[in-house]
Design an enzyme around this catalytic site. Structure first.
Site, mmCIF file in Angstrom:
data_model
loop_
_atom_site.group_PDB
_atom_site.id
_atom_site.type_symbol
_atom_site.label_atom_id
_atom_site.label_comp_id
_atom_site.label_asym_id
_atom_site.label_seq_id
_atom_site.Cartn_x
_atom_site.Cartn_y
_atom_site.Cartn_z
ATOM 1 N N TYR A 129 -2.280 -2.153 3.235
ATOM 2 C CA TYR A 129 -1.125 -1.872 2.369
ATOM 3 C C TYR A 129 -0.205 -3.086 2.415
ATOM 4 C CZ TYR A 129 -2.599 3.021 2.318
ATOM 5 O OH TYR A 129 -3.296 4.186 2.144
ATOM 6 N N TYR B 174 -4.036 -11.728 -2.314
ATOM 7 C CA TYR B 174 -2.885 -11.235 -3.068
ATOM 8 C C TYR B 174 -1.870 -12.345 -3.266
ATOM 9 C CZ TYR B 174 -4.606 -6.717 -1.354
ATOM 10 O OH TYR B 174 -5.369 -5.631 -1.051
ATOM 11 N N ASP C 120 -2.114 -1.655 -6.715
ATOM 12 C CA ASP C 120 -0.990 -0.798 -7.068
ATOM 13 C C ASP C 120 -0.747 -0.885 -8.566
ATOM 14 O OD1 ASP C 120 -0.215 0.329 -4.581
ATOM 15 O OD2 ASP C 120 0.457 -1.672 -3.976
#
Ligand SMILES: [Zn+2]
Ligand SMILES: [Zn+2]
Length: 510
Positions: A470, A394, A326
């Site tokens: 996501y 992440y 992102d």
């Protein structure tokens, strides 16, 4: 049987030919006859004449084919001229040998026929005939190619191409032609009229003549599949050609790390004005982008391309990432693999390490790239299909809508691990992107999740998940579009406020 009677019974070769003349099939002389008929109406250079028979005989070329036909006709006519036999005239298409020789000399610029005529006129003191035919011979102009295919003009085209391509790096090339349809139509018309069915196209003829000569000039081979340089000869406007050069894209692979937030991976046009900077309805400066046309002033793609493009002298560059983070996520760890596609590069041989150093020095605060290597287009295609089988790690900082204590956090975290790890989550296309992507549900696997309570309002997560998950929606639930979600399991609304990608790698044995 005595010797004498045997001799009288054998036929002489001359008698055999006389007999053959009677039984001969008309088709056997088809090539000669068709050539003669075509030349009665059209002027054709030897390349254009030979092209009409290019599928007949191999290991030769079109002008040799034409010369063989024209020489045979010339010799037949010359023989008839010498014999001056009326019978012979009629066997040769019913025309007088002088007419035949003139036709061949004038209509297809054939030297041997021209010389037979000149000698004949000299010997018979017909100087006025000589003066009549010489300018006609000299001014020959092919009805199909306007003499473009003559060796001198092919040579000129090749010299012009050599000039045009002098700044380009290429290992192989291919010649193509844009043709004015008038030429094709005229040739097809002639072929239909005379039943010429064995000829290649004008384009193929020109491309081969130029391609062969350029191979010698460049000392490089032609290549049909994805040549480094496609050279187009443009004859659409006139028979005085111009040229277009289409270099194959150059693909450079590397990895990037991104140290800052709000730097998109690729250039992002303003979606209100579509990059124009001007509002279409009011014709005033776009309020969304303040006239820049861009949503973000820069991107990873822009930064890297700004250094690479001048080296390649390419038209533009596109970054193909192995997935994307992102905009507000950093990308750390080993970095994200990418291929930079340079469109229409002039230079393909590049100082790759120098380019890498220059990027890393110039943009040391925002990005860092690894060593570059030249790859082929397949790599980009692999990236697109591989994003499913990569796994990504992440780091996420999460803000909680309600305060929680560390003792509330610990058991929820246990529950979270048991319900998510090595489980599939179902994700409908997030609301934030559903306006530009199809609304569908994907299943993604979560491999690993760890959490740390920071303070009453913040949790820090380490998440390892299948490529394409996501993460923000995995955390927030996206109004129930991701199931299960961390917010749902915790029973508290929450929002990911910072996201970093720390690693991207291929999943082995999947
Ligand atoms: Zn021609
Ligand atoms: Zn705008």
């Amino acid at each position: 049987m005595d010797e004498n009677s045997r001799v009288t019974q054998e036929k002489s070769p001359e008698n055999e030919i006389e007999e053959l003349k009677i039984i001969i099939e008309p088709q056997s002389l088809e090539i000669l006859l068709k050539t003669y008929k075509v030349l009665q109406k059209y002027k054709l250079c030897q390349e254009c004449l030979g092209r009409q028979f290019s599928y007949l005989a191999t290991g030769t070329d079109n002008s040799t084919r034409a010369q063989a036909i024209l020489l045979t006709l010339t010799m037949e006519a010359h023989a008839a001229l010498k014999k001056e036999s009326l019978e012979y005239h009629t066997t040769l298409f019913g025309d007088r040998p002088l007419e035949i020789l003139e036709l061949i000399a004038i209509q297809s610029h054939f030297q041997p026929a021209f010389h037979v005529l000149l000698n004949y006129y000299s010997n018979t003191n017909q100087n006025e005939k000589k003066e009549y035919i010489s300018p006609l011979f000299d001014s020959h102009n092919c009805d199909l190619c306007l003499n473009l295919l003559m060796p001198t003009n092919i040579k000129r085209i090749c010299e012009e191409i050599e000039q045009e391509t002098s700044n380009y790096d290429f290992e192989n090339f291919l010649v193509g032609t844009y043709l004015n349809p008038k030429i094709t139509n005229k040739e097809e018309d002639i072929r239909a009229q005379y039943g010429l069915i064995s000829g290649e196209s004008f384009k193929a003829n020109l491309n081969r003549l130029v391609g062969k000569k350029l191979q010698q000039i460049f000392h490089k081979p032609t290549q049909y599949k994805q040549p480094d340089l496609q050279i187009m000869i443009d004859l659409r406007e006139s028979m005085d050609p111009t040229y277009e050069l289409h270099p194959k894209s150059l693909f450079l692979e590397s990895k990037y790390k991104k140290f800052v937030r709000n730097l998109p991976q690729t250039h992002w046009h303003c979606h209100d004005c579509r990059g124009r900077g001007i509002d279409r309805r009011t014709n005033e400066i776009c309020q969304t982008c303040h006239g820049s046309g861009d949503m973000y002033p820069s991107s990873v793609e822009d930064l890297i391309a700004s250094v690479v493009l001048p080296y390649t002298r390419g038209k533009s560059a596109v970054l193909h990432g192995a997935g994307r983070e992102d905009i507000d996520a950093r990308c750390l760890g080993a970095g994200r693999p990418f291929v930079l596609e340079i469109k229409a590069p002039q230079k393909r041989i590049l100082p790759l390490n120098k380019i890498m150093d220059e990027i890393n020095q110039k943009f040391s605060k925002s990005i860092r790239v690894g060593p570059f290597s030249v790859v082929n287009k397949q790599k980009v295609i692999n990236y697109k299909s591989d994003s499913e089988i990569t796994e990504k790690s992440y780091h996420a900082l999460v803000y909680l809508a309600q305060p929680i204590s560390e003792s509330f956090f610990a058991p929820r975290m246990e529950l979270l691990r048991s319900q998510l790890m090595n489980h599939l989550v179902k994700q409908r296309t997030p609301l934030r992107v559903v306006h530009r992507r199809a609304d569908r549900t994907r299943s993604k696997e979560i491999f690993e999740i760890q959490g740390k309570w920071i303070d009453a309002r913040h949790i820090f997560f380490k998440i390892r998940a299948q490529g394409g998950t996501y993460i923000k929606e995995l955390i927030s639930s996206d109004n129930g579009r991701t199931v299960p979600s961390i917010a749902k399991i915790f029973g508290i609304p929450m929002l990911c406020v910072e996201l970093d990608i720390v690693n991207v790698r291929e999943i082995k044995n999947s």
